[in-house]
Scaffold this motif. Structure first.
Motif, mmCIF file in Angstrom:
data_model
loop_
_atom_site.group_PDB
_atom_site.id
_atom_site.type_symbol
_atom_site.label_atom_id
_atom_site.label_comp_id
_atom_site.label_asym_id
_atom_site.label_seq_id
_atom_site.Cartn_x
_atom_site.Cartn_y
_atom_site.Cartn_z
ATOM 1 N N MET A 361 -2.516 -4.134 -38.322
ATOM 2 C CA MET A 361 -3.374 -3.280 -37.501
ATOM 3 C C MET A 361 -2.689 -2.904 -36.197
ATOM 4 O O MET A 361 -2.770 -1.749 -35.755
ATOM 5 C CB MET A 361 -4.693 -3.988 -37.210
ATOM 6 C CG MET A 361 -5.615 -4.130 -38.404
ATOM 7 S SD MET A 361 -7.260 -4.694 -37.939
ATOM 8 C CE MET A 361 -7.865 -3.269 -37.034
ATOM 9 N N PHE A 362 -2.002 -3.860 -35.577
ATOM 10 C CA PHE A 362 -1.333 -3.576 -34.301
ATOM 11 C C PHE A 362 -0.224 -2.542 -34.482
ATOM 12 O O PHE A 362 -0.152 -1.549 -33.748
ATOM 13 C CB PHE A 362 -0.770 -4.862 -33.703
ATOM 14 C CG PHE A 362 0.073 -4.623 -32.484
ATOM 15 C CD1 PHE A 362 -0.522 -4.427 -31.246
ATOM 16 C CD2 PHE A 362 1.464 -4.573 -32.574
ATOM 17 C CE1 PHE A 362 0.259 -4.185 -30.126
ATOM 18 C CE2 PHE A 362 2.246 -4.334 -31.456
ATOM 19 C CZ PHE A 362 1.637 -4.144 -30.216
ATOM 20 N N ILE A 363 0.663 -2.775 -35.449
ATOM 21 C CA ILE A 363 1.804 -1.875 -35.631
ATOM 22 C C ILE A 363 1.330 -0.492 -36.071
ATOM 23 O O ILE A 363 1.801 0.534 -35.574
ATOM 24 C CB ILE A 363 2.796 -2.466 -36.651
ATOM 25 C CG1 ILE A 363 3.370 -3.792 -36.131
ATOM 26 C CG2 ILE A 363 3.938 -1.488 -36.929
ATOM 27 C CD1 ILE A 363 4.166 -4.562 -37.166
ATOM 28 N N PHE A 364 0.373 -0.485 -37.003
ATOM 29 C CA PHE A 364 -0.137 0.804 -37.474
ATOM 30 C C PHE A 364 -0.812 1.574 -36.341
ATOM 31 O O PHE A 364 -0.577 2.774 -36.177
ATOM 32 C CB PHE A 364 -1.133 0.590 -38.617
ATOM 33 C CG PHE A 364 -1.656 1.873 -39.187
ATOM 34 C CD1 PHE A 364 -1.018 2.480 -40.254
ATOM 35 C CD2 PHE A 364 -2.772 2.502 -38.650
ATOM 36 C CE1 PHE A 364 -1.485 3.678 -40.771
ATOM 37 C CE2 PHE A 364 -3.238 3.698 -39.151
ATOM 38 C CZ PHE A 364 -2.587 4.289 -40.216
ATOM 39 N N GLY A 365 -1.660 0.912 -35.568
ATOM 40 C CA GLY A 365 -2.437 1.616 -34.557
ATOM 41 C C GLY A 365 -1.658 1.918 -33.295
ATOM 42 O O GLY A 365 -1.546 3.075 -32.880
ATOM 43 N N TRP A 366 -1.086 0.885 -32.684
ATOM 44 C CA TRP A 366 -0.454 1.047 -31.374
ATOM 45 C C TRP A 366 0.862 1.815 -31.443
ATOM 46 O O TRP A 366 1.255 2.443 -30.459
ATOM 47 C CB TRP A 366 -0.230 -0.314 -30.722
ATOM 48 C CG TRP A 366 -1.486 -0.979 -30.261
ATOM 49 C CD1 TRP A 366 -2.468 -1.515 -31.036
ATOM 50 C CD2 TRP A 366 -1.909 -1.165 -28.901
ATOM 51 N NE1 TRP A 366 -3.467 -2.027 -30.246
ATOM 52 C CE2 TRP A 366 -3.150 -1.830 -28.936
ATOM 53 C CE3 TRP A 366 -1.352 -0.842 -27.667
ATOM 54 C CZ2 TRP A 366 -3.853 -2.175 -27.776
ATOM 55 C CZ3 TRP A 366 -2.049 -1.192 -26.509
ATOM 56 C CH2 TRP A 366 -3.289 -1.850 -26.574
ATOM 57 N N THR A 371 1.734 7.718 -32.220
ATOM 58 C CA THR A 371 2.829 8.660 -32.451
ATOM 59 C C THR A 371 2.443 9.702 -33.492
ATOM 60 O O THR A 371 2.868 10.860 -33.413
ATOM 61 C CB THR A 371 4.104 7.925 -32.905
ATOM 62 O OG1 THR A 371 3.813 7.143 -34.089
ATOM 63 C CG2 THR A 371 4.615 7.000 -31.820
ATOM 64 N N GLY A 372 1.608 9.316 -34.467
ATOM 65 C CA GLY A 372 1.187 10.263 -35.494
ATOM 66 C C GLY A 372 0.335 11.380 -34.938
ATOM 67 O O GLY A 372 0.522 12.552 -35.288
ATOM 68 N N VAL A 373 -0.614 11.048 -34.068
ATOM 69 C CA VAL A 373 -1.447 12.088 -33.461
ATOM 70 C C VAL A 373 -0.590 13.012 -32.602
ATOM 71 O O VAL A 373 -0.790 14.234 -32.581
ATOM 72 C CB VAL A 373 -2.578 11.457 -32.637
ATOM 73 C CG1 VAL A 373 -3.374 12.525 -31.897
ATOM 74 C CG2 VAL A 373 -3.515 10.657 -33.546
ATOM 75 N N THR A 374 0.382 12.435 -31.924
ATOM 76 C CA THR A 374 1.287 13.247 -31.102
ATOM 77 C C THR A 374 2.102 14.198 -31.973
ATOM 78 O O THR A 374 2.209 15.398 -31.681
ATOM 79 C CB THR A 374 2.226 12.340 -30.295
ATOM 80 O OG1 THR A 374 1.443 11.463 -29.485
ATOM 81 C CG2 THR A 374 3.155 13.158 -29.417
ATOM 82 N N ILE A 375 2.672 13.682 -33.050
ATOM 83 C CA ILE A 375 3.463 14.509 -33.954
ATOM 84 C C ILE A 375 2.602 15.606 -34.581
ATOM 85 O O ILE A 375 3.057 16.727 -34.811
ATOM 86 C CB ILE A 375 4.101 13.631 -35.055
ATOM 87 C CG1 ILE A 375 5.183 12.727 -34.449
ATOM 88 C CG2 ILE A 375 4.691 14.478 -36.173
ATOM 89 C CD1 ILE A 375 5.702 11.689 -35.417
ATOM 90 N N GLY A 376 1.340 15.299 -34.835
ATOM 91 C CA GLY A 376 0.463 16.250 -35.500
ATOM 92 C C GLY A 376 -0.096 17.331 -34.608
ATOM 93 O O GLY A 376 -0.802 18.215 -35.082
ATOM 94 N N VAL A 390 10.275 10.892 -36.034
ATOM 95 C CA VAL A 390 9.417 11.052 -37.210
ATOM 96 C C VAL A 390 9.526 9.844 -38.144
ATOM 97 O O VAL A 390 8.505 9.231 -38.483
ATOM 98 C CB VAL A 390 9.727 12.370 -37.943
ATOM 99 C CG1 VAL A 390 8.915 12.475 -39.219
ATOM 100 C CG2 VAL A 390 9.444 13.555 -37.032
ATOM 101 N N PRO A 391 10.738 9.437 -38.584
ATOM 102 C CA PRO A 391 10.790 8.212 -39.393
ATOM 103 C C PRO A 391 10.377 6.973 -38.608
ATOM 104 O O PRO A 391 9.899 6.003 -39.196
ATOM 105 C CB PRO A 391 12.253 8.130 -39.857
ATOM 106 C CG PRO A 391 13.001 9.050 -38.971
ATOM 107 C CD PRO A 391 12.046 10.103 -38.540
ATOM 108 N N GLY A 392 10.538 7.000 -37.279
ATOM 109 C CA GLY A 392 10.014 5.893 -36.480
ATOM 110 C C GLY A 392 8.513 5.779 -36.629
ATOM 111 O O GLY A 392 7.958 4.675 -36.757
ATOM 112 N N HIS A 393 7.837 6.934 -36.629
ATOM 113 C CA HIS A 393 6.384 6.957 -36.819
ATOM 114 C C HIS A 393 5.996 6.435 -38.195
ATOM 115 O O HIS A 393 5.148 5.544 -38.318
ATOM 116 C CB HIS A 393 5.856 8.379 -36.635
ATOM 117 C CG HIS A 393 4.632 8.684 -37.418
ATOM 118 N ND1 HIS A 393 3.393 8.150 -37.111
ATOM 119 C CD2 HIS A 393 4.448 9.462 -38.530
ATOM 120 C CE1 HIS A 393 2.503 8.573 -37.981
ATOM 121 N NE2 HIS A 393 3.113 9.374 -38.851
#
Length: 573
Positions: A361-366, A371-376, A390-393
């Protein structure tokens, strides 16, 4: 164990009763769960070998592979990790949720075995063709890059097998309802798996619409294949494929919370609404892959990368509070009521499923979520696209989130379904922490290098053979070193997981488990709050509120800092 043959509508199914959970387990479903889980771990091993070699190449100080083998292994690694490992595991999860959790029989097990054979054949065919050097097209396989026809055939076979497995799952649910195997609504975990299956259906159909014409094109049966058409349909497959993982991962989060601490959602209807938001809106995030394409209109891009996407994000935010709050209340019910965070300090950190749940949960969310919302977001995407951010996300989401959650759940599948004693329990207690640490460093290192402009796909970040000079900040080497060290830690932890699984399955004592937990001696109670408990001030999830507010503050800071970085690129005269 008791085994009974129960005739149902002209079919006969053999069941055993699980001594730990009291559930009736269809033996046909059990065998298919085992087969798909084993296949998943095998492809995790193959993909992990590729990950080791790729990471030692992206780490510029080592730069191990030649360009040819780098792109070849990136193609194989992408398929094995993003498709084969995860989808095999998810099919095992669907059979577990649809049959075992509902005390139901699996419908048409022979058809399920056909699905398994097609998926194995397709996955093996893709790997053979890629490693033979006939499909160096990477995971995206963008037209006009052309692979051998057997590459496309392998992908299609795998997709057809997965679609058949989905049909078996849906049929099992319908018959279970008709035979009154359960009362009321399906359990929340099964509800989440249904969400994943619905997303998977239109995802795999989109993949077929992309890859079937590509097969004909590679065979020379059609002369021209429109790259824009392929990209559009591919990202209706490639991105939602990860949203299948998201829904399945969240379902497993709820399952792990229940197993390890006896957590019950405080508002189950709200959690179910969040899953519905995934079905309706999660696919729209795929639009950020098409922002530089000339076909889609500005209005389409703006709506899909902002307003509509935020409704899917809302679903994730609901789960982001619901699960920690349920965990907190469950631990407070066990007597850990002092202050804001005694429940967190006294949590069962040695229980591998709980550690995997929290770290996932921590890694996925924080990391992955923000980063996903930012990329999107359309404008911000211009800063990020085709950089190592992108692959970091997606290593934070698919690997640090989904894979870690699946690993944690596997530790409970071994005694409950394989009926083998889990071996190397001390390793199992340590493994989620090592894997979580490694993947955190991988994601952060990639994101830091991407912020400084490192290319997402290029074999050599220095562009040494190019006719022009590419200045690379010195701090990039530090970021890539962090990434490389993290990759080595994660690969060691991944090897630990595979050794634990193999040792348990092959040499573990045959057992009938008496409890679901692995380390905790007394399994926690799994009951809903009474009316009196709902109003008890000692049982209110105050700590979870604080954690959520801290997350939202971090989220806002990261998001706004990216607008600040974008603003620095604008020249105002």
């Amino acid at each position: 164990m008791t085994v009974a043959a129960i005739p149902q509508s002209g079919e006969q199914a053999e069941f055993r009763t699980c001594t730990a959970t009291g559930l009736k387990v269809d033996l046909a479903a059990e065998r298919l769960i085992i087969a798909n889980a084993v296949a998943a771990v095998v492809f995790l091993l193959i993909g992990g070998i590729g990950a080791l070699l790729i990471s030692l190449t992206r780490w510029q100080a080592i730069h191990l592979l030649s360009p040819v083998w780098f792109y070849r292994l990136v193609t194989a690694h992408g398929f094995d990790m993003l498709v084969a490992w995860i989808v095999f595991f998810e099919v095992a999860g669907l059979y577990f949720g649809g049959a075992v959790m509902l005390n139901a029989r699996l419908i048409q097990p022979r058809l399920a075995w056909l699905a398994y054979i097609l998926m194995v054949a397709g996955a093996v065919l893709v790997n053979v063709i890629v490693l033979a050097g006939k499909a160096d097209v990477m995971f995206t396989a963008y037209v006009p890059l052309k692979a051998h026809p057997l590459f496309y055939l392998g992908v299609i076979l795998f997709a057809v097998g997965a679609l058949i497995a989905l049909g078996v799952f849906f049929a099992t649910l319908i018959v279970a309802k008709a035979e009154k195997r359960y009362e009321g609504s399906v359990p929340l975990v099964v509800y989440g798996l249904i969400t994943a299956a619905i997303i998977a259906t239109y995802t795999l159909l989109s993949g077929a619409l992309a890859f079937v014409p590509a097969l004909f094109w590679s065979m020379g049966l059609i002369d021209y294949y429109d790259p824009a058409y392929f990209r559009n349909l591919f990202w209706s497959f490639g991105h939602p494929a990860q949203q299948i993982n998201l829904a399945a991962m969240v379902a497993i989060w709820y399952g792990l919370a229940a197993i390890t601490v006896g957590a019950v959602p405080l508002n189950e209807k709200l959690s179910r609404l969040a899953f519905i938001l995934y079905i309706l809106f999660i696919n729209l995030g795929s639009a950020h892959h098409l922002l530089v394409d000339p076909g889609p209109s500005f209005a389409w891009k703006a709506v899909n990368t902002s307003y509509a996407m935020y409704l899917a994000v809302l679903g994730s935010l609901i789960h982001a509070f619901s699960i920690p709050a349920a965990i907190e209340v469950a631990l407070r019910r066990q007597g850990h009521t002092r202050g804001l965070f005694e429940w967190l300090r006294k949590a069962p950190w040695r229980e591998p499923g709980f550690a995997a749940l929290v770290l996932s949960m921590f890694i996925f969310g924080w990391i992955g979520g923000v980063t996903g919302v930012t990329i999107g977001t359309e404008q911000l995407n211009m800063l990020v696209h085709n950089t190592l951010r992108v692959p970091g996300h997606f290593h934070a989401t698919v690997v640090g989130g989904t894979t870690l959650a699946f690993m944690g759940f596997t530790y409970y599948v071994i005694p409950l379904i394989f009926r083998r004693e889990l071996k190397l329990k001390k390793w199992a207690t340590l493994q989620p922490y090592l894997y979580g640490l490694g993947m955190t460093l991988v994601a952060v290192g990639m994101i830091a290098a991407g912020i400084q402009g490192v290319s997402r796909r290029h074999w050599d970040i220095t562009f040494a053979q190019a006719p022009f000079q590419t200045p690379i900040p010195g701090t990039v080497n530090l970021a890539l070193a962090v990434f490389g060290i993290g990759a080595l830690i994660a690969i060691v932890a991944g090897a630990m997981f595979i050794i634990i699984v193999l040792a348990s399955v092959l040499t573990g004592q045959r057992i009938e488990p008496r409890k679901a937990t692995l380390v905790i001696d007394s399994p926690p109670a799994f009951t809903h709050l009474s009316e009196k408990e709902e109003h008890d001030p000692k049982l209110q999830p105050r700590g979870a509120w604080v954690l959520v507010i801290a997350f939202l503050m971090f989220f806002a800071t990261y998001y706004l800092s990216n607008w600040w970085l974008l603003g620095r690129l604008w020249i105002v005269r």
